[in-house]
Write a protein that holds these residues in place. Sequence first.
Motif, mmCIF file in Angstrom:
data_model
loop_
_atom_site.group_PDB
_atom_site.id
_atom_site.type_symbol
_atom_site.label_atom_id
_atom_site.label_comp_id
_atom_site.label_asym_id
_atom_site.label_seq_id
_atom_site.Cartn_x
_atom_site.Cartn_y
_atom_site.Cartn_z
ATOM 1 N N TYR A 61 0.966 -1.262 -0.113
ATOM 2 C CA TYR A 61 0.296 -0.109 0.002
ATOM 3 C C TYR A 61 0.908 1.134 0.085
ATOM 4 O O TYR A 61 1.847 1.316 0.750
ATOM 5 N N TRP A 62 0.651 2.167 -0.910
ATOM 6 C CA TRP A 62 1.496 3.252 -1.150
ATOM 7 C C TRP A 62 0.716 4.509 -0.705
ATOM 8 O O TRP A 62 -0.569 4.908 -1.036
ATOM 9 N N PHE A 63 1.326 5.680 -0.362
ATOM 10 C CA PHE A 63 0.912 6.990 -0.291
ATOM 11 C C PHE A 63 1.524 7.649 -1.524
ATOM 12 O O PHE A 63 2.835 7.837 -1.823
ATOM 13 N N LYS A 64 0.553 8.304 -2.399
ATOM 14 C CA LYS A 64 1.024 9.025 -3.574
ATOM 15 C C LYS A 64 1.490 10.503 -3.142
ATOM 16 O O LYS A 64 1.059 11.482 -3.635
ATOM 17 N N SER A 65 2.713 10.421 -2.629
ATOM 18 C CA SER A 65 3.314 11.682 -2.307
ATOM 19 C C SER A 65 3.880 12.410 -3.202
ATOM 20 O O SER A 65 4.256 13.754 -3.101
ATOM 21 N N THR A 66 4.019 11.799 -4.400
ATOM 22 C CA THR A 66 4.733 12.704 -5.583
ATOM 23 C C THR A 66 3.733 13.735 -6.118
ATOM 24 O O THR A 66 3.970 14.684 -6.538
ATOM 25 N N GLU A 67 2.300 13.350 -5.813
ATOM 26 C CA GLU A 67 1.327 14.546 -6.234
ATOM 27 C C GLU A 67 1.642 15.554 -5.323
ATOM 28 O O GLU A 67 0.739 16.638 -5.632
ATOM 29 N N LEU A 68 2.183 15.665 -4.278
ATOM 30 C CA LEU A 68 2.244 16.802 -3.258
ATOM 31 C C LEU A 68 3.677 17.312 -3.275
ATOM 32 O O LEU A 68 4.074 17.633 -2.323
#
Length: 158
Positions: free
Chosen positions: A80-87
């Motif tokens: 499970y990943w956090f889409k931190s590249t979006e931020l």
Amino acid sequence: MLILGGSILYRAKQLAGQDVAEPENYYKGSYITDIAREVMDLNPGLLDMDETEATEICRVDETFADLTASGMGYEADGAYWFKSTELGDDKDRVLRKSNGDTTYFASDIAYHDNKFKRGFDLVVDIWGADHHGYIPRMMAACEALGKKGEGADMGMFF
């Protein structure tokens, strides 16, 4: 997250009137009892389950559900990943590994999420100089959970 799950399960057993030994390492805050009540309401058969399964339920996956609902969390490669590249982060961050273990970052996100849901407007994090890369990630996670702000506005000091 395992300590959190175990802490919640311990408090759930206490709420049910079970005479249980105090764990050596657990979260002692009264908010854990509140979470235990919520988990028991959502899972009436919790205390009838095998200890491992019950602890897994108590690990508070609500934060992951919130991230998924906001489009900021996703499953890939069994993790499970956090889409931190979006931020603005340089890469997305793993929160739950493919073996089911959660990362330290996942625990931090869940902690902040719980604080915000309990009405706290400010969470003060005191960071060491060696955490300079961690601060933008944590701020991104808070933003993904609906808490916007920068630096001191969010209580992130170092």
